[in-house]
Design a protein around this motif. Structure first.
Motif, PDB file in Angstrom:
ATOM      1  N   LEU A 194       0.821  -1.213   0.000  1.00 15.38           N
ATOM      2  CA  LEU A 194       0.000   0.000   0.000  1.00 15.38           C
ATOM      3  C   LEU A 194       0.856   1.266   0.000  1.00 15.38           C
ATOM      4  CD1 LEU A 194      -2.837  -1.129   2.447  1.00 15.38           C
ATOM      5  CD2 LEU A 194      -3.056  -0.671   0.000  1.00 15.38           C
ATOM      6  N   LEU A 195       2.062   1.185   0.568  1.00 19.37           N
ATOM      7  CA  LEU A 195       2.976   2.326   0.493  1.00 19.37           C
ATOM      8  C   LEU A 195       3.279   2.651  -0.965  1.00 19.37           C
ATOM      9  CD1 LEU A 195       4.998   4.379   1.695  1.00 19.37           C
ATOM     10  CD2 LEU A 195       6.679   2.526   1.731  1.00 19.37           C
ATOM     11  N   LEU A 196       3.611   1.622  -1.742  1.00 18.71           N
ATOM     12  CA  LEU A 196       3.893   1.824  -3.163  1.00 18.71           C
ATOM     13  C   LEU A 196       2.651   2.312  -3.902  1.00 18.71           C
ATOM     14  CD1 LEU A 196       6.112  -1.251  -4.147  1.00 18.71           C
ATOM     15  CD2 LEU A 196       6.795   1.147  -4.069  1.00 18.71           C
ATOM     16  N   GLN A 197       1.543   1.633  -3.689  1.00 18.12           N
ATOM     17  CA  GLN A 197       0.312   1.965  -4.419  1.00 18.12           C
ATOM     18  C   GLN A 197      -0.104   3.407  -4.181  1.00 18.12           C
ATOM     19  OE1 GLN A 197      -3.047  -0.925  -4.374  1.00 18.12           O
ATOM     20  NE2 GLN A 197      -4.271   0.768  -3.602  1.00 18.12           N
ATOM     21  N   ASN A 198       0.046   3.877  -2.954  1.00 18.96           N
ATOM     22  CA  ASN A 198      -0.449   5.209  -2.610  1.00 18.96           C
ATOM     23  C   ASN A 198       0.508   6.339  -2.966  1.00 18.96           C
ATOM     24  OD1 ASN A 198      -3.190   5.145  -1.139  1.00 18.96           O
ATOM     25  ND2 ASN A 198      -2.094   3.413  -0.276  1.00 18.96           N
ATOM     26  N   VAL A 199       1.668   6.011  -3.510  1.00 17.94           N
ATOM     27  CA  VAL A 199       2.539   7.052  -4.041  1.00 17.94           C
ATOM     28  C   VAL A 199       1.893   7.704  -5.263  1.00 17.94           C
ATOM     29  CG1 VAL A 199       4.753   7.487  -5.194  1.00 17.94           C
ATOM     30  CG2 VAL A 199       4.679   6.084  -3.127  1.00 17.94           C
ATOM     31  N   THR A 200       1.152   6.901  -6.041  1.00 18.85           N
ATOM     32  CA  THR A 200       0.581   7.421  -7.287  1.00 18.85           C
ATOM     33  C   THR A 200      -0.946   7.461  -7.314  1.00 18.85           C
ATOM     34  OG1 THR A 200       0.713   5.197  -8.241  1.00 18.85           O
ATOM     35  CG2 THR A 200       2.533   6.702  -8.693  1.00 18.85           C
ATOM     36  N   VAL A 201      -1.614   6.406  -6.849  1.00 17.99           N
ATOM     37  CA  VAL A 201      -3.059   6.277  -7.056  1.00 17.99           C
ATOM     38  C   VAL A 201      -3.859   7.455  -6.498  1.00 17.99           C
ATOM     39  CG1 VAL A 201      -5.103   4.874  -6.539  1.00 17.99           C
ATOM     40  CG2 VAL A 201      -2.989   3.767  -7.291  1.00 17.99           C
ATOM     41  N   PRO A 202      -3.646   7.913  -5.250  1.00 12.45           N
ATOM     42  CA  PRO A 202      -4.447   9.044  -4.754  1.00 12.45           C
ATOM     43  C   PRO A 202      -4.255  10.328  -5.558  1.00 12.45           C
ATOM     44  CG  PRO A 202      -3.355   7.900  -2.942  1.00 12.45           C
ATOM     45  CD  PRO A 202      -2.748   7.396  -4.206  1.00 12.45           C
ATOM     46  N   LEU A 203      -3.135  10.409  -6.311  1.00 12.06           N
ATOM     47  CA  LEU A 203      -2.838  11.619  -7.064  1.00 12.06           C
ATOM     48  C   LEU A 203      -3.227  11.513  -8.540  1.00 12.06           C
ATOM     49  CD1 LEU A 203       0.569  12.271  -5.329  1.00 12.06           C
ATOM     50  CD2 LEU A 203      -1.386  13.805  -5.210  1.00 12.06           C
ATOM     51  N   TYR A 204      -3.905  10.429  -8.918  1.00 11.74           N
ATOM     52  CA  TYR A 204      -4.385  10.304 -10.299  1.00 11.74           C
ATOM     53  C   TYR A 204      -5.268  11.493 -10.680  1.00 11.74           C
ATOM     54  CZ  TYR A 204      -2.850   5.418 -10.908  1.00 11.74           C
ATOM     55  OH  TYR A 204      -2.111   4.270 -11.054  1.00 11.74           O
ATOM     56  N   SER A 205      -6.158  11.894  -9.766  1.00  8.74           N
ATOM     57  CA  SER A 205      -7.051  13.015 -10.071  1.00  8.74           C
ATOM     58  C   SER A 205      -6.264  14.298 -10.281  1.00  8.74           C
ATOM     59  CB  SER A 205      -8.074  13.206  -8.940  1.00  8.74           C
ATOM     60  OG  SER A 205      -8.947  12.098  -8.858  1.00  8.74           O
ATOM     61  N   TYR A 206      -5.202  14.488  -9.501  1.00 13.99           N
ATOM     62  CA  TYR A 206      -4.353  15.662  -9.672  1.00 13.99           C
ATOM     63  C   TYR A 206      -3.721  15.667 -11.060  1.00 13.99           C
ATOM     64  CZ  TYR A 206      -0.201  18.623  -9.333  1.00 13.99           C
ATOM     65  OH  TYR A 206       0.768  19.554  -9.575  1.00 13.99           O
ATOM     66  N   VAL A 207      -3.193  14.522 -11.493  1.00 16.12           N
ATOM     67  CA  VAL A 207      -2.558  14.421 -12.810  1.00 16.12           C
ATOM     68  C   VAL A 207      -3.563  14.730 -13.912  1.00 16.12           C
ATOM     69  CG1 VAL A 207      -1.454  12.843 -14.449  1.00 16.12           C
ATOM     70  CG2 VAL A 207      -0.824  12.769 -12.032  1.00 16.12           C
ATOM     71  N   MET A 208      -4.767  14.164 -13.806  1.00  9.98           N
ATOM     72  CA  MET A 208      -5.751  14.341 -14.875  1.00  9.98           C
ATOM     73  C   MET A 208      -6.347  15.747 -14.893  1.00  9.98           C
ATOM     74  SD  MET A 208      -7.603  10.584 -15.040  1.00  9.98           S
ATOM     75  CE  MET A 208      -7.814  10.363 -13.280  1.00  9.98           C
ATOM     76  N   LEU A 209      -6.585  16.328 -13.724  1.00  8.63           N
ATOM     77  CA  LEU A 209      -7.165  17.672 -13.674  1.00  8.63           C
ATOM     78  C   LEU A 209      -6.129  18.753 -13.987  1.00  8.63           C
ATOM     79  CD1 LEU A 209      -9.383  17.390 -10.460  1.00  8.63           C
ATOM     80  CD2 LEU A 209     -10.226  17.695 -12.793  1.00  8.63           C
ATOM     81  N   PRO A 254       1.098   9.068  -0.303  1.00 11.88           N
ATOM     82  CA  PRO A 254       0.725  10.327  -0.956  1.00 11.88           C
ATOM     83  C   PRO A 254       1.674  11.481  -0.640  1.00 11.88           C
ATOM     84  CG  PRO A 254      -1.187   9.292   0.057  1.00 11.88           C
ATOM     85  CD  PRO A 254       0.016   8.540   0.536  1.00 11.88           C
ATOM     86  N   LEU A 255       2.255  11.485   0.570  1.00 14.48           N
ATOM     87  CA  LEU A 255       3.220  12.535   0.906  1.00 14.48           C
ATOM     88  C   LEU A 255       4.431  12.466  -0.023  1.00 14.48           C
ATOM     89  CD1 LEU A 255       3.431  12.709   4.808  1.00 14.48           C
ATOM     90  CD2 LEU A 255       2.352  14.317   3.252  1.00 14.48           C
ATOM     91  N   ILE A 256       4.926  11.243  -0.214  1.00 14.43           N
ATOM     92  CA  ILE A 256       6.073  11.057  -1.107  1.00 14.43           C
ATOM     93  C   ILE A 256       5.685  11.438  -2.538  1.00 14.43           C
ATOM     94  CG2 ILE A 256       7.628   9.342  -2.126  1.00 14.43           C
ATOM     95  CD1 ILE A 256       7.422   7.810   0.572  1.00 14.43           C
ATOM     96  N   GLY A 257       4.501  10.959  -2.966  1.00 12.55           N
ATOM     97  CA  GLY A 257       4.049  11.256  -4.322  1.00 12.55           C
ATOM     98  C   GLY A 257       3.877  12.743  -4.562  1.00 12.55           C
ATOM     99  N   GLY A 258       3.229  13.441  -3.627  1.00 13.39           N
ATOM    100  CA  GLY A 258       3.024  14.883  -3.769  1.00 13.39           C
ATOM    101  C   GLY A 258       4.333  15.634  -3.814  1.00 13.39           C
ATOM    102  N   ARG A 259       5.293  15.214  -2.983  1.00 12.44           N
ATOM    103  CA  ARG A 259       6.598  15.877  -2.973  1.00 12.44           C
ATOM    104  C   ARG A 259       7.349  15.636  -4.279  1.00 12.44           C
ATOM    105  NH1 ARG A 259       9.239  20.190  -2.091  1.00 12.44           N
ATOM    106  NH2 ARG A 259      11.467  19.890  -1.678  1.00 12.44           N
TER     107      ARG A 259
END
Length: 424
Positions: free
Chosen positions: A247-262, A379-384
């Protein structure tokens, strides 16, 4: 002879009454999910990301907000111990759920109450308090629902309930997207929050009709021995730690999919809603398939089968370099829906089916704490990372992260997954 004839007739009404009570309780639990689904869909996912962008949040702040809901799960360990002292779970559950709904719904008041420069900070404050309270209500609800649903019908019931509620969620998702496209900015979000308040309060009212089911408490009366129960269960801990890493790996990108698309692909809300509806529809269809497979294979084995599917959904983003954008995004969302639908259903079955009943609250809390901690950092890692690479080539921001994470997922599955998630 007469006595012998009477015995069957006296037992049938008791069985019938017991079955009738069970059916009534299951109907209440299903109806409760209807308003809960409506307001939760409108407060999460693309709508949460969109509202944060409207408030002026950066990618790092969005990642932090998305991570908050999992970080507070650590407190579930203390809650799992404290609920053993409660004379009644029902009224404690109703109280904390009501408070959480009020705090969460109040995030919509931020633009009306606070100066513009404090919008994001005020939202984060209210959101944090809402999910601290949600930690308590979540443990109570999970404990109650696991006792409310008889084990013999648990798989079928949750399959049907999840299918119905996800179908409703798909309609709400699309409707919310249409509203935001038709009424952009603050006007659209105001409409959504009015709907949120109506159904969040309705949800609280339905909880008054929940039965106060008997609570089979732990044999341990002190915190430390109760806390150690799941820690000493080696099979449970190995599986939980592996899923936390996943889940650490998965949540680096998945929660931010909406950010990428919007923000990066400039997709409108209606199209984004259609993508999420497609994901939800295939997730619903997968419930039936995973449920049937679960009758033949163990929860852990099927959990392992879901992981490569989720990894492939991440790798599919790389096809944006050669194929039309919407075709790739629909394919990635559909595959992710099939994988994550199975993962969520089987992880829940693993918790309530493969753990000792008396110690289940602490087992569930331990799982939530460990997976919550790892999901917080994702998500913290992904956002950063998105902030660091914002001046890099466009493709690295749009699908580069997904390719890296998808590859790491495949490696984790091959190296550790086959060894840990196997039948003992």
């Amino acid at each position: 002879m007469n006595i012998m004839r009477r015995r069957p007739s006296t037992s049938r009404p008791k069985l019938s009454r017991k079955a009738s009570i069970h059916r009534k309780n299951l109907r209440i639990a299903t109806f409760e999910g209807i308003p809960a689904t409506i307001f939760q869909v409108l407060l999460q996912g693309q709508f949460l990301t969109g509202f944060l962008l409207y408030l002026g949040a950066t990618s790092s702040q969005i990642g932090f907000v998305l991570a908050l809901t999992t970080l507070v799960n650590i407190a579930q360990i203390g809650v799992a111990f404290l609920i053993q002292k409660l004379p009644s779970r029902k009224w404690a559950m109703v109280t904390f759920i009501g408070l959480q709904r009020v705090l969460w719904g109040s995030t919509g008041l931020v633009p009306f109450i606070f100066p513009h420069q404090y919008w994001v900070i005020a939202f984060i404050g209210l959101y944090t308090m809402a999910f601290i309270v949600n930690t308590v209500s979540g443990v109570l609800w999970s404990s109650v629902i696991s006792d409310l649903v008889p084990s013999r019908v648990r798989g079928r019931y949750f399959g049907i309930r999840n299918t119905l509620l996800n179908a409703l969620g798909s309609l709400v998702l699309y409707g919310g997207g249409v509203i935001l496209d038709r009424y952009p900015g603050g006007h659209g979000f105001l409409i959504l929050y009015i709907v949120v308040w109506i159904f969040s309060m309705t949800n609280v009212v339905v909880f008054f009709f929940y039965p106060d089911v008997p609570f089979e408490k732990s044999e341990e009366i002190k915190f430390l021995p109760m806390f150690k129960k799941p820690l000493h269960d080696k099979l449970f801990m190995k599986s939980t730690l592996f899923l936390a890493a996943w889940l650490l790996l998965q949540n680096v990108t998945v929660p931010l999919y909406s950010y990428v698309m919007l923000q990066l692909l400039h997709i409108n809300y209606e199209t984004l809603s259609l993508l999420n509806v497609a994901q939800t529809l295939f997730m619903m269809a997968s419930f039936y398939v995973w449920g049937n497979l679960n009758a033949k294979y163990s929860n852990k084995r099927l959990l392992f089968w879901t992981l490569p599917i989720i990894a492939v959904s991440s790798l599919l983003w790389g096809l944006l370099s050669v194929l039309p954008m919407l075709l790739v995004l629909f394919a990635a969302h559909i595959v992710f829906g099939v994988g994550v639908g199975g993962f969520n259903q089987l992880a829940f079955n693993f918790l309530i089916g493969d753990t000792p009943k008396k110690e289940r609250p602490m087992y569930m809390a331990m799982y939530a704490a460990l997976t919550g901690l790892s999901s917080f950092f994702g998500p913290l890692i992904g956002g950063r990372v998105y902030e660091v690479i914002k001046h890099w080539p466009h493709w690295t921001q749009v699908y580069g992260m997904q390719l890296v994470i998808g590859t790491l997922m495949i490696v984790l599955v091959l190296v550790q997954g086959r060894r840990i998630l196997r039948d003992e």
